[in-house]
Scaffold this motif. Sequence first.
Motif, PDB file in Angstrom:
ATOM      1  N   SER A 157      -7.560   8.109   2.680  1.00 57.24           N
ATOM      2  CA  SER A 157      -7.840   8.681   3.999  1.00 57.24           C
ATOM      3  C   SER A 157      -7.597   7.631   5.075  1.00 57.24           C
ATOM      4  CB  SER A 157      -9.294   9.164   4.070  1.00 57.24           C
ATOM      5  OG  SER A 157      -9.517  10.206   3.148  1.00 57.24           O
ATOM      6  N   THR A 158      -6.858   8.014   6.120  1.00 57.50           N
ATOM      7  CA  THR A 158      -6.581   7.120   7.245  1.00 57.50           C
ATOM      8  C   THR A 158      -6.869   7.853   8.548  1.00 57.50           C
ATOM      9  OG1 THR A 158      -4.264   7.701   7.725  1.00 57.50           O
ATOM     10  CG2 THR A 158      -4.650   6.228   5.850  1.00 57.50           C
ATOM     11  N   CYS A 159      -6.794   7.125   9.648  1.00 55.08           N
ATOM     12  CA  CYS A 159      -7.027   7.754  10.950  1.00 55.08           C
ATOM     13  C   CYS A 159      -5.889   8.695  11.333  1.00 55.08           C
ATOM     14  CB  CYS A 159      -7.231   6.682  12.020  1.00 55.08           C
ATOM     15  SG  CYS A 159      -5.791   5.659  12.346  1.00 55.08           S
ATOM     16  N   TYR A 160      -4.781   8.626  10.592  1.00 52.16           N
ATOM     17  CA  TYR A 160      -3.624   9.485  10.869  1.00 52.16           C
ATOM     18  C   TYR A 160      -3.495  10.626   9.862  1.00 52.16           C
ATOM     19  CZ  TYR A 160      -2.329   5.524  13.809  1.00 52.16           C
ATOM     20  OH  TYR A 160      -2.332   4.516  14.761  1.00 52.16           O
TER      21      TYR A 160
ATOM     22  N   LEU B 217      -0.751   7.926  -2.304  1.00 55.16           N
ATOM     23  CA  LEU B 217      -0.212   6.667  -2.796  1.00 55.16           C
ATOM     24  C   LEU B 217       0.126   6.836  -4.272  1.00 55.16           C
ATOM     25  CD1 LEU B 217      -2.703   4.093  -1.214  1.00 55.16           C
ATOM     26  CD2 LEU B 217      -0.408   4.662  -0.418  1.00 55.16           C
ATOM     27  N   TYR B 218       1.265   6.291  -4.680  1.00 56.66           N
ATOM     28  CA  TYR B 218       1.633   6.439  -6.085  1.00 56.66           C
ATOM     29  C   TYR B 218       2.524   5.282  -6.519  1.00 56.66           C
ATOM     30  CZ  TYR B 218       6.158   8.198  -4.349  1.00 56.66           C
ATOM     31  OH  TYR B 218       7.366   8.325  -3.710  1.00 56.66           O
TER      32      TYR B 218
ATOM     33  N   ARG C 192      -8.430  -3.188   3.672  1.00 56.32           N
ATOM     34  CA  ARG C 192      -7.141  -3.880   3.813  1.00 56.32           C
ATOM     35  C   ARG C 192      -5.992  -2.908   3.560  1.00 56.32           C
ATOM     36  NH1 ARG C 192      -6.509  -8.196  -0.346  1.00 56.32           N
ATOM     37  NH2 ARG C 192      -4.497  -8.427   0.733  1.00 56.32           N
ATOM     38  N   LEU C 193      -6.124  -2.118   2.513  1.00 52.79           N
ATOM     39  CA  LEU C 193      -5.087  -1.152   2.169  1.00 52.79           C
ATOM     40  C   LEU C 193      -4.931  -0.112   3.275  1.00 52.79           C
ATOM     41  CD1 LEU C 193      -3.113  -0.130   0.008  1.00 52.79           C
ATOM     42  CD2 LEU C 193      -5.016   1.100  -1.054  1.00 52.79           C
TER      43      LEU C 193
ATOM     44  N   ILE D 274       2.445   3.779   8.881  1.00 54.18           N
ATOM     45  CA  ILE D 274       2.530   5.108   9.511  1.00 54.18           C
ATOM     46  C   ILE D 274       2.987   4.991  10.957  1.00 54.18           C
ATOM     47  CG2 ILE D 274       1.173   7.091  10.300  1.00 54.18           C
ATOM     48  CD1 ILE D 274      -0.553   6.757   7.785  1.00 54.18           C
ATOM     49  N   GLU D 275       2.460   4.022  11.674  1.00 51.59           N
ATOM     50  CA  GLU D 275       2.883   3.823  13.064  1.00 51.59           C
ATOM     51  C   GLU D 275       4.367   3.499  13.135  1.00 51.59           C
ATOM     52  OE1 GLU D 275       0.209   0.775  14.309  1.00 51.59           O
ATOM     53  OE2 GLU D 275      -1.543   2.112  14.339  1.00 51.59           O
TER      54      GLU D 275
END
Length: 275
Positions: free
Chosen positions: A151-154, A159-160, A241-242, A250-251
């Motif tokens: 989960s991220t802010c975006y 992930l794989y 960190r990840l 993403i940015e």
Amino acid sequence: MNKQPKYCMYATLLDKYESYINSSRIYNQYWGFSENPPHTEEEFEELQRLSLLDTINRVPFDSEDADRGTVFNEIVDCLITHKASDKMEIERVYEPEIIDPNNPYVAPPQVVGIKATYREREYEFPIAMCREFANYFKGATTQVLTEGTLSTCYGDVLLYGYIDELMPLSVHDIKMTKRYSVGKFRNNWQHLVYPFCLNQQGNHISDFEYNVAHINILKSGFFYTSHTEHYAYVAERDIPRLKAHVEGLIEFLEEHKDVITDKKIFNRHLEKAVA
């Protein structure tokens, strides 16, 4: 109905992004004291940016060094599983036969190496090197696909990656390099991504090793040394960190959206099939 992740990223892509954002450090490491560097620092950063975009867009590239690592990994897997390869031709290399007319007994020739043909190139490795790695991973499960959702802010990110060798209590990634120094792979991301994914899947493994074959190919022969880099995954420390690293990528993706042609990274590669 479960919501699909917004992005899909594999572990080595995070390594490629790491190289781009640290292009200045890498440049100075290799050419900081050179009187005649092949590029300026600004040119090198641009090359790193373009290389990252090529990786995102899955542009085919030819690298003998990369293929050498792929071949060695396949040989080790075949020795572990006792199965023939379906990806390349692999065969034993025997010592030259010496015929002594005064000695009727001829000892059977000894295996001195293993060679493989891959993408129209031939690679050969000493048998001692192949056996050392295969014996170290005895009983391992090879080429294990693992994946997890971050989960991220975006939005959510899938992930794989493929684990080279999965042991009951540790994760292993085989590396091959012509230049080695202690901690060479500490800035790689497999040792965070793979344990993160495994833990999500209920396989609570925290020990990770990069098992390194440091090679030196000379006219007089092939020489190698082996090294091990051990890392311990700690979720409380490593997930933030990840997350920060993935959000930075993403940015970059959103800033370069107009030149990204492979939509898998945006998890849109199945849109037509769904429609």
